[in-house]
Design a protein around this motif. Structure first.
Motif, mmCIF file in Angstrom:
data_model
loop_
_atom_site.group_PDB
_atom_site.id
_atom_site.type_symbol
_atom_site.label_atom_id
_atom_site.label_comp_id
_atom_site.label_asym_id
_atom_site.label_seq_id
_atom_site.Cartn_x
_atom_site.Cartn_y
_atom_site.Cartn_z
ATOM 1 N N VAL A 1 0.627 -1.054 -0.027
ATOM 2 C CA VAL A 1 -0.067 -0.623 -0.213
ATOM 3 C C VAL A 1 0.812 1.057 0.428
ATOM 4 O O VAL A 1 0.259 2.146 -0.478
ATOM 5 N N ARG A 2 2.096 1.300 0.535
ATOM 6 C CA ARG A 2 3.194 2.851 0.638
ATOM 7 C C ARG A 2 3.221 2.620 -0.581
ATOM 8 O O ARG A 2 3.363 3.958 -1.177
ATOM 9 N N HIS A 3 3.631 1.484 -1.718
ATOM 10 C CA HIS A 3 4.471 1.778 -2.654
ATOM 11 C C HIS A 3 3.018 2.150 -4.058
ATOM 12 O O HIS A 3 3.513 2.655 -4.825
ATOM 13 N N ILE A 4 1.747 1.919 -3.180
ATOM 14 C CA ILE A 4 0.608 2.222 -4.301
ATOM 15 C C ILE A 4 0.336 3.547 -4.182
ATOM 16 O O ILE A 4 0.881 4.629 -4.644
ATOM 17 N N GLU A 5 0.642 4.333 -2.794
ATOM 18 C CA GLU A 5 0.523 5.931 -2.520
ATOM 19 C C GLU A 5 2.081 6.338 -3.126
ATOM 20 O O GLU A 5 1.685 7.296 -3.898
ATOM 21 N N ILE A 6 3.351 5.414 -3.235
ATOM 22 C CA ILE A 6 4.585 6.784 -3.770
ATOM 23 C C ILE A 6 3.756 6.659 -5.214
ATOM 24 O O ILE A 6 4.262 7.228 -5.847
ATOM 25 N N TYR A 7 3.371 5.341 -5.862
ATOM 26 C CA TYR A 7 2.959 5.524 -7.308
ATOM 27 C C TYR A 7 2.114 6.452 -7.487
ATOM 28 O O TYR A 7 2.591 7.579 -9.076
ATOM 29 N N GLN B 1 0.944 11.140 -10.643
ATOM 30 C CA GLN B 1 -0.471 12.094 -10.179
ATOM 31 C C GLN B 1 -1.200 11.460 -11.040
ATOM 32 O O GLN B 1 -2.054 11.153 -11.239
ATOM 33 N N ASN B 2 -1.137 10.050 -9.974
ATOM 34 C CA ASN B 2 -2.527 9.292 -10.293
ATOM 35 C C ASN B 2 -1.766 7.875 -11.137
ATOM 36 O O ASN B 2 -2.230 6.750 -11.268
ATOM 37 N N GLY B 3 -1.032 8.265 -12.259
ATOM 38 C CA GLY B 3 -0.976 7.476 -13.735
ATOM 39 C C GLY B 3 -1.026 6.876 -14.192
ATOM 40 O O GLY B 3 -2.891 6.901 -14.152
ATOM 41 N N TYR B 4 -1.084 5.151 -14.028
ATOM 42 C CA TYR B 4 -2.718 4.330 -14.630
ATOM 43 C C TYR B 4 -3.542 3.742 -13.927
ATOM 44 O O TYR B 4 -4.312 3.097 -14.622
ATOM 45 N N LEU B 5 -3.179 4.257 -12.711
ATOM 46 C CA LEU B 5 -4.549 3.939 -11.462
ATOM 47 C C LEU B 5 -5.271 5.134 -11.265
ATOM 48 O O LEU B 5 -6.109 5.262 -10.974
ATOM 49 N N LYS C 1 -4.926 -0.226 -15.346
ATOM 50 C CA LYS C 1 -5.233 -0.218 -13.487
ATOM 51 C C LYS C 1 -4.755 -1.786 -13.699
ATOM 52 O O LYS C 1 -3.922 -2.038 -12.041
ATOM 53 N N MET C 2 -5.125 -2.992 -14.404
ATOM 54 C CA MET C 2 -4.888 -3.965 -13.996
ATOM 55 C C MET C 2 -3.266 -4.550 -13.346
ATOM 56 O O MET C 2 -2.737 -5.277 -12.732
ATOM 57 N N LEU C 3 -2.662 -3.910 -14.515
ATOM 58 C CA LEU C 3 -0.778 -4.190 -15.040
ATOM 59 C C LEU C 3 -0.431 -3.377 -14.138
ATOM 60 O O LEU C 3 0.494 -3.632 -13.362
ATOM 61 N N ALA C 4 -1.242 -2.428 -13.939
ATOM 62 C CA ALA C 4 -0.339 -1.345 -12.978
ATOM 63 C C ALA C 4 0.036 -2.297 -11.328
ATOM 64 O O ALA C 4 0.840 -2.155 -10.920
ATOM 65 N N ALA C 5 -1.255 -2.361 -10.933
ATOM 66 C CA ALA C 5 -1.532 -2.993 -9.896
ATOM 67 C C ALA C 5 -0.576 -4.134 -9.184
ATOM 68 O O ALA C 5 0.082 -4.561 -8.823
ATOM 69 N N VAL D 1 3.871 -1.310 -20.258
ATOM 70 C CA VAL D 1 3.230 -1.182 -19.068
ATOM 71 C C VAL D 1 3.745 -1.484 -17.836
ATOM 72 O O VAL D 1 4.387 -0.337 -16.931
ATOM 73 N N CYS D 2 4.126 -2.947 -17.656
ATOM 74 C CA CYS D 2 4.562 -2.790 -16.110
ATOM 75 C C CYS D 2 6.312 -2.205 -16.134
ATOM 76 O O CYS D 2 6.192 -1.378 -15.155
ATOM 77 N N SER D 3 6.935 -2.078 -17.265
ATOM 78 C CA SER D 3 7.900 -1.407 -17.016
ATOM 79 C C SER D 3 7.907 0.490 -16.991
ATOM 80 O O SER D 3 8.954 0.399 -16.356
ATOM 81 N N ASN D 4 7.341 0.280 -17.634
ATOM 82 C CA ASN D 4 6.283 1.996 -16.834
ATOM 83 C C ASN D 4 6.496 2.095 -15.516
ATOM 84 O O ASN D 4 6.385 2.758 -15.318
ATOM 85 N N VAL D 5 5.597 1.431 -14.748
ATOM 86 C CA VAL D 5 5.215 1.273 -13.041
ATOM 87 C C VAL D 5 6.641 1.561 -12.277
ATOM 88 O O VAL D 5 6.279 2.060 -11.681
ATOM 89 N N ILE D 6 7.280 -0.274 -13.175
ATOM 90 C CA ILE D 6 8.172 -0.251 -12.159
ATOM 91 C C ILE D 6 9.697 0.983 -12.427
ATOM 92 O O ILE D 6 10.077 0.819 -11.272
ATOM 93 N N ASN D 7 9.431 1.860 -13.541
ATOM 94 C CA ASN D 7 9.767 3.046 -13.932
ATOM 95 C C ASN D 7 10.264 4.054 -12.773
ATOM 96 O O ASN D 7 10.700 4.907 -12.665
#
Length: 446
Positions: free
Chosen positions: A312-318, A323-327, A336-340, A435-441
């Motif tokens: 949850v802390r990492h979701i908040e950081i992301y 500024q909410n990004g894919y979420l 949203k699914m791949l970001a989660a 998509v996953c790479s974007n989130v991790i980056n």
């Protein structure tokens, strides 16, 4: 929030108050359950439960309650001093303290003589000043004398040891006769193996006193590892612990939500944290479908409460960094699914996250974190999200790409299902790992 002040009335999301009430009934019964273990794996909320239990018992004022953080005392390397220091704190300021110190001193002196003088001096410098002034002075005098460690001296001391131990036990029994004592020893599983085992043996051989009960708040599996570290792998650690522990209370890993429906406590913790986060409250993460993916990953990987807090802390950081990004609330569901999924992987399996970034993904590793080993052989209707993620990432994986490769006659069907999750998006690609790479980056602040 100060965890030591928490009560079940303020927060009981895991429905554990009834467990605490039953434990209290055992403390009050004429049953020998000491030492008792409150067992739970890492991050299951043992310490919070312990403090809530203590606060609940405080309301009844039926026992002296003592809490020891064994990990904080580990550096002193003297469990007897650790316990006695806390016992002294509950004594009234009249002559009771002086009387107890006088009776306890010979046993403490004997204990100190079994360790090197340098170690004794270090111990006294670190802890004695915090215990009790008179106690400090008398022990210091004992330590300042030349500590004779010859065989003859040790034998003489041993002759007196039983007498000294009996005097200490009688002093403890006098205190407990006026008001029973329950002493909670927490974080024993985080201590050095030698200290943890020494604490067990001190409790067994020194504090076997009527009216004094010990509760060990620990991970039993780690405690067994400490036993084997001290005595060797050939020792049956469970049988060793059975000599010390009278009763074990294991905190449940599931939560009954009513109508015989049980879910992992960690999933409930995730939902509570997400719904209670001021950063995430407007994203409706519990309603957009990403919750199902995360629920599955929590259950499959048997994540602890602490690991949930990390997620949850990492979701908040992301969402803060992007500024909410894919979420974003209006984001396409596939994103949203791949970001989660990516945030959970980043939190619990950094090596897998790195393999996604480096395009060295092994499809089998994706399957492991999602609880899948292959695709459905005869697809009826829509696949579940976890299976679809395995397909999306598996088809371009560098290793084991055949694991989630659909049969030739179903290839188009799977491709259509994958595209449906991104319906309405301008983005078009067969490489869903981007998509996953974007989130991790983003989490790496790249």
């Amino acid at each position: 929030m100060d965890i030591t002040a928490l009560t079940f009335n303020e927060r009981d999301e895991f429905k554990r108050k009834s467990i605490a009430e039953k434990a209290i009934s055992l403390f009050q019964a004429e049953i020998d359950i000491s030492p008792m273990v409150i067992d739970g794996s890492w991050g299951t909320g043992k310490t919070e439960f312990c403090h809530k239990l203590i606060n609940l018992m405080n309301e009844q004022e039926s026992h002296h309650l003592i809490y020891i953080d064994a990990f904080k005392a580990d550096h002193a390397n003297e469990p007897l001093m650790t316990v006695l220091a806390e016992v002294i704190k509950i004594l009234p300021e009249d002559g009771c303290k002086q009387s107890f110190v006088k009776k306890a001193l010979p046993a403490v002196r004997y204990s100190l003589k079994t360790i090197a003088k340098a170690g004794v001096s270090h111990l006294l410098r670190q802890d004695a000043a915090d215990v009790f002034d008179d106690f400090d002075k008398q022990i210091q005098q004992a330590a300042d004398k030349t500590l004779d460690v010859t065989v003859e001296s040790i034998l003489k001391d041993h002759v007196e040891a039983e007498k000294n131990l009996k005097a200490l036990q009688e002093a403890m029994a006098e205190i407990a006769a006026e008001k029973p004592i329950v002493l909670f020893v927490d974080e024993l599983d985080r201590c050095r193996p030698n200290f943890a085992v020494d604490m067990l043996e001190i409790i067994k051989h020194t504090f076997d006193v009527n009216g004094l009960q010990f509760v060990l708040v620990t991970n039993t599996q780690q405690l067994k590892a400490s036993v084997n570290h001290c005595y060797g792998a050939a020792v049956d650690a469970q049988r060793y612990l059975d000599k010390f522990v009278k009763f074990t209370l294991s905190l449940p890993a599931t939560l009954n939500t009513g109508e015989y429906n049980e879910i992992p406590a960690s999933i409930e913790h995730y939902r509570n944290l997400v719904n209670g986060s001021p950063i995430l409250e407007e994203l409706n993460l519990g309603e957009c479908g990403t919750l199902r993916t995360i629920d599955t990953m929590i259950a499959v990987n048997r994540l602890s409460l602490r690991e949930i807090e990390t997620i949850v802390r990492h979701i908040e950081i992301y969402v803060t960094l992007t500024q909410n990004g894919y979420l974003k609330t209006n984001s396409i569901f596939g994103f949203k699914m791949l970001a989660a999924f990516s945030i959970v992987v980043y939190s619990i399996n950094p090596q897998l996250a790195l393999s996604i970034l480096n395009k060295e993904l092994d499809a089998n590793e994706i399957g492991k974190v999602l609880g899948k080993s292959n695709l459905s052989s005869d697809l009826q209707g829509y696949p579940d999200e976890q299976e679809l993620i395995c397909y999306m990432l598996g088809i371009t994986a560098k290793y084991s790409s055949d694991t989630f490769k659909p049969s030739e006659h179903e290839a188009d069907t799977w491709k259509q299902h994958g595209a449906a999750y991104f319906k309405g998006a301008n983005w078009r690609t067969d490489d869903f790992s981007k998509v996953c790479s974007n989130v991790i980056n983003a989490l790496n602040m790249c």
